[in-house]
Design a protein around this motif. Structure first.
Motif, PDB file in Angstrom:
ATOM      1  N   ILE A  33       4.333   0.409   3.626  1.00  0.00           N
ATOM      2  CA  ILE A  33       4.731   0.148   5.011  1.00  0.00           C
ATOM      3  C   ILE A  33       5.152  -1.306   5.126  1.00  0.00           C
ATOM      4  CG2 ILE A  33       3.886   0.051   7.389  1.00  0.00           C
ATOM      5  CD1 ILE A  33       1.943   2.368   6.513  1.00  0.00           C
ATOM      6  N   ARG A  34       6.297  -1.525   5.740  1.00  0.00           N
ATOM      7  CA  ARG A  34       6.808  -2.893   5.866  1.00  0.00           C
ATOM      8  C   ARG A  34       6.002  -3.670   6.884  1.00  0.00           C
ATOM      9  NH1 ARG A  34      13.045  -3.103   5.271  1.00  0.00           N
ATOM     10  NH2 ARG A  34      12.855  -4.189   7.255  1.00  0.00           N
ATOM     11  N   GLY A  35       5.790  -4.938   6.565  1.00  0.00           N
ATOM     12  CA  GLY A  35       5.059  -5.803   7.473  1.00  0.00           C
ATOM     13  C   GLY A  35       4.708  -7.117   6.808  1.00  0.00           C
ATOM     14  N   PRO A  36       3.900  -7.929   7.480  1.00  0.00           N
ATOM     15  CA  PRO A  36       3.617  -9.281   6.999  1.00  0.00           C
ATOM     16  C   PRO A  36       2.538  -9.392   5.916  1.00  0.00           C
ATOM     17  CG  PRO A  36       2.545  -8.929   9.102  1.00  0.00           C
ATOM     18  CD  PRO A  36       3.361  -7.703   8.823  1.00  0.00           C
ATOM     19  N   ALA A  37       1.857  -8.299   5.588  1.00  0.00           N
ATOM     20  CA  ALA A  37       0.803  -8.369   4.578  1.00  0.00           C
ATOM     21  C   ALA A  37       1.392  -8.767   3.231  1.00  0.00           C
ATOM     22  CB  ALA A  37       0.072  -7.038   4.442  1.00  0.00           C
ATOM     23  N   ALA A  38       0.650  -9.614   2.520  1.00  0.00           N
ATOM     24  CA  ALA A  38       1.084 -10.027   1.185  1.00  0.00           C
ATOM     25  C   ALA A  38       1.116  -8.805   0.265  1.00  0.00           C
ATOM     26  CB  ALA A  38       0.127 -11.080   0.637  1.00  0.00           C
ATOM     27  N   PRO A  39       2.079  -8.749  -0.642  1.00  0.00           N
ATOM     28  CA  PRO A  39       2.161  -7.595  -1.557  1.00  0.00           C
ATOM     29  C   PRO A  39       0.990  -7.576  -2.532  1.00  0.00           C
ATOM     30  CG  PRO A  39       3.810  -9.240  -2.125  1.00  0.00           C
ATOM     31  CD  PRO A  39       3.154  -9.707  -0.868  1.00  0.00           C
ATOM     32  N   TRP A  40       0.605  -6.378  -2.917  1.00  0.00           N
ATOM     33  CA  TRP A  40      -0.503  -6.172  -3.854  1.00  0.00           C
ATOM     34  C   TRP A  40      -0.029  -6.538  -5.251  1.00  0.00           C
ATOM     35  CZ3 TRP A  40      -5.485  -5.618  -3.286  1.00  0.00           C
ATOM     36  CH2 TRP A  40      -6.257  -5.124  -4.341  1.00  0.00           C
ATOM     37  N   THR A  41      -0.715  -7.485  -5.890  1.00  0.00           N
ATOM     38  CA  THR A  41      -0.297  -7.938  -7.216  1.00  0.00           C
ATOM     39  C   THR A  41      -1.291  -7.554  -8.307  1.00  0.00           C
ATOM     40  OG1 THR A  41      -1.349 -10.076  -6.828  1.00  0.00           O
ATOM     41  CG2 THR A  41       0.997  -9.895  -6.295  1.00  0.00           C
ATOM     42  N   LYS A  42      -2.429  -7.019  -7.923  1.00  0.00           N
ATOM     43  CA  LYS A  42      -3.442  -6.629  -8.903  1.00  0.00           C
ATOM     44  C   LYS A  42      -3.162  -5.227  -9.420  1.00  0.00           C
ATOM     45  CE  LYS A  42      -6.938  -9.437  -6.615  1.00  0.00           C
ATOM     46  NZ  LYS A  42      -8.207  -9.422  -5.919  1.00  0.00           N
ATOM     47  N   SER A  43      -4.032  -4.764 -10.285  1.00  0.00           N
ATOM     48  CA  SER A  43      -3.919  -3.418 -10.830  1.00  0.00           C
ATOM     49  C   SER A  43      -4.019  -2.388  -9.697  1.00  0.00           C
ATOM     50  CB  SER A  43      -5.054  -3.192 -11.837  1.00  0.00           C
ATOM     51  OG  SER A  43      -5.200  -1.818 -12.099  1.00  0.00           O
ATOM     52  N   PRO A  44      -3.239  -1.312  -9.764  1.00  0.00           N
ATOM     53  CA  PRO A  44      -3.327  -0.272  -8.729  1.00  0.00           C
ATOM     54  C   PRO A  44      -4.705   0.386  -8.658  1.00  0.00           C
ATOM     55  CG  PRO A  44      -1.382   0.055 -10.099  1.00  0.00           C
ATOM     56  CD  PRO A  44      -2.174  -1.044 -10.724  1.00  0.00           C
ATOM     57  N   ASP A  45      -5.491   0.257  -9.736  1.00  0.00           N
ATOM     58  CA  ASP A  45      -6.824   0.857  -9.753  1.00  0.00           C
ATOM     59  C   ASP A  45      -7.854   0.028  -9.001  1.00  0.00           C
ATOM     60  OD1 ASP A  45      -5.772   2.893 -11.305  1.00  0.00           O
ATOM     61  OD2 ASP A  45      -6.317   1.913 -13.188  1.00  0.00           O
ATOM     62  N   GLU A  46      -7.579  -1.252  -8.772  1.00  0.00           N
ATOM     63  CA  GLU A  46      -8.513  -2.113  -8.047  1.00  0.00           C
ATOM     64  C   GLU A  46      -8.467  -1.795  -6.566  1.00  0.00           C
ATOM     65  OE1 GLU A  46      -8.945  -6.291  -9.026  1.00  0.00           O
ATOM     66  OE2 GLU A  46      -7.569  -5.975 -10.702  1.00  0.00           O
ATOM     67  N   GLU A  47      -9.609  -1.989  -5.899  1.00  0.00           N
ATOM     68  CA  GLU A  47      -9.720  -1.693  -4.474  1.00  0.00           C
ATOM     69  C   GLU A  47      -9.224  -2.847  -3.618  1.00  0.00           C
ATOM     70  OE1 GLU A  47     -13.781  -0.653  -3.545  1.00  0.00           O
ATOM     71  OE2 GLU A  47     -13.368   1.449  -3.941  1.00  0.00           O
ATOM     72  N   ASP A  48      -8.455  -2.510  -2.589  1.00  0.00           N
ATOM     73  CA  ASP A  48      -8.116  -3.501  -1.583  1.00  0.00           C
ATOM     74  C   ASP A  48      -9.116  -3.352  -0.427  1.00  0.00           C
ATOM     75  OD1 ASP A  48      -7.245  -1.230  -0.196  1.00  0.00           O
ATOM     76  OD2 ASP A  48      -5.162  -1.856  -0.063  1.00  0.00           O
ATOM     77  N   ALA A 146      -1.872  -2.869   8.538  1.00  0.00           N
ATOM     78  CA  ALA A 146      -3.060  -2.344   7.858  1.00  0.00           C
ATOM     79  C   ALA A 146      -3.612  -1.112   8.579  1.00  0.00           C
ATOM     80  CB  ALA A 146      -4.125  -3.429   7.749  1.00  0.00           C
ATOM     81  N   ARG A 147      -3.573  -1.092   9.924  1.00  0.00           N
ATOM     82  CA  ARG A 147      -4.041   0.083  10.676  1.00  0.00           C
ATOM     83  C   ARG A 147      -3.221   1.317  10.305  1.00  0.00           C
ATOM     84  NH1 ARG A 147      -6.268  -0.888  16.454  1.00  0.00           N
ATOM     85  NH2 ARG A 147      -4.840   0.769  17.058  1.00  0.00           N
ATOM     86  N   GLU A 148      -1.912   1.145  10.208  1.00  0.00           N
ATOM     87  CA  GLU A 148      -1.061   2.289   9.876  1.00  0.00           C
ATOM     88  C   GLU A 148      -1.335   2.791   8.458  1.00  0.00           C
ATOM     89  OE1 GLU A 148       3.582   3.744  10.131  1.00  0.00           O
ATOM     90  OE2 GLU A 148       3.108   1.655  10.593  1.00  0.00           O
ATOM     91  N   GLU A 149      -1.498   1.880   7.514  1.00  0.00           N
ATOM     92  CA  GLU A 149      -1.803   2.270   6.139  1.00  0.00           C
ATOM     93  C   GLU A 149      -3.177   2.928   6.049  1.00  0.00           C
ATOM     94  OE1 GLU A 149      -1.609   3.039   2.150  1.00  0.00           O
ATOM     95  OE2 GLU A 149       0.043   2.405   3.441  1.00  0.00           O
ATOM     96  N   LEU A 150      -4.157   2.367   6.734  1.00  0.00           N
ATOM     97  CA  LEU A 150      -5.513   2.927   6.715  1.00  0.00           C
ATOM     98  C   LEU A 150      -5.529   4.324   7.320  1.00  0.00           C
ATOM     99  CD1 LEU A 150      -8.533   2.582   6.125  1.00  0.00           C
ATOM    100  CD2 LEU A 150      -8.752   1.447   8.336  1.00  0.00           C
ATOM    101  N   MET A 151      -4.798   4.519   8.401  1.00  0.00           N
ATOM    102  CA  MET A 151      -4.725   5.832   9.035  1.00  0.00           C
ATOM    103  C   MET A 151      -4.154   6.860   8.060  1.00  0.00           C
ATOM    104  SD  MET A 151      -2.059   7.879  10.511  1.00  0.00           S
ATOM    105  CE  MET A 151      -0.789   6.667  10.761  1.00  0.00           C
ATOM    106  N   ARG A 152      -3.124   6.496   7.316  1.00  0.00           N
ATOM    107  CA  ARG A 152      -2.523   7.427   6.350  1.00  0.00           C
ATOM    108  C   ARG A 152      -3.504   7.773   5.221  1.00  0.00           C
ATOM    109  NH1 ARG A 152       3.264   7.762   6.800  1.00  0.00           N
ATOM    110  NH2 ARG A 152       3.951   6.441   8.497  1.00  0.00           N
TER     111      ARG A 152
END
Length: 181
Positions: A33-48, A146-152
């Motif tokens: 989802i587009r927005g101001p959050a910084a992109p995830w740079t760690k392993s996809p297996d790690e928890e955000d 983050a709310r939209e991503e969490l809802m999904r």
């Protein structure tokens, strides 16, 4: 006979440095989802922070007290309340399918919501008011994304077998820290 004290789950991100606004951590999140959050740079297996919130929700929602150990805990508290609000919508509106829930919760996640400093903000005593307009907009923009991503992500768990899981919806009436958004 001694009853051990129950332990709440705190965020593992409290020790990491990341952008902050209003005393809350605004860490990178895994999202498309587009927005101001910084992109995830760690392993996809790690928890955000959103994975942490979903993973600790069922245990944390049962507590009336929560000791804040860092800025990521404030973010975790806010999203625990948001999950509770989403589950309440699923139960109250009797949303039988994931598609119906997606429509209703998308509206909920994108609606104009209270921010720190507003008189009706649920975590008023735990989160500081923004010092500048930029800080307020940074918090609102990151939180909206983050709310939209969490809802999904929540819908993927709740509607795992096509209908609402009773193992999630049973938490709809619980009040984390006796608060609601």
């Amino acid at each position: 006979f001694v009853v051990p004290c129950a332990m709440v789950f705190h965020s593992a991100l409290n020790q990491e440095t990341c952008k902050q606004a209003c005393g809350c951590a605004l860490p990178p999140i895994k999202t498309t989802i587009r927005g101001p959050a910084a992109p995830w740079t760690k392993s996809p297996d790690e928890e955000d922070i959103l994975d942490e919130t979903l993973g600790s929700f069922k245990a944390n929602v049962l507590f009336r007290n929560f000791e804040i150990k860092g800025p990521a805990d404030r973010t975790l508290c806010y999203f625990t309340l948001f999950i509770q609000q989403c589950l309440e919508q699923i139960v109250v509106k009797r949303l039988p399918t994931k598609t119906d829930a997606l429509k209703a919760l998308t509206v909920l996640s994108l609606e104009n919501f209270s921010i720190p400093g507003d008189s009706n903000f649920a975590l008023g005593g735990l989160v500081s008011a923004p010092k500048t307009r930029d800080e307020a907009e940074a918090w609102r923009g990151w939180t909206k994304q983050a709310r939209e991503e969490l809802m999904r992500r929540l819908l993927e768990l709740v509607y795992l077998q096509g209908k609402p899981s009773k193992w999630w919806t049973c938490f709809a009436r619980k009040k984390f820290m006796n608060k609601t958004l």
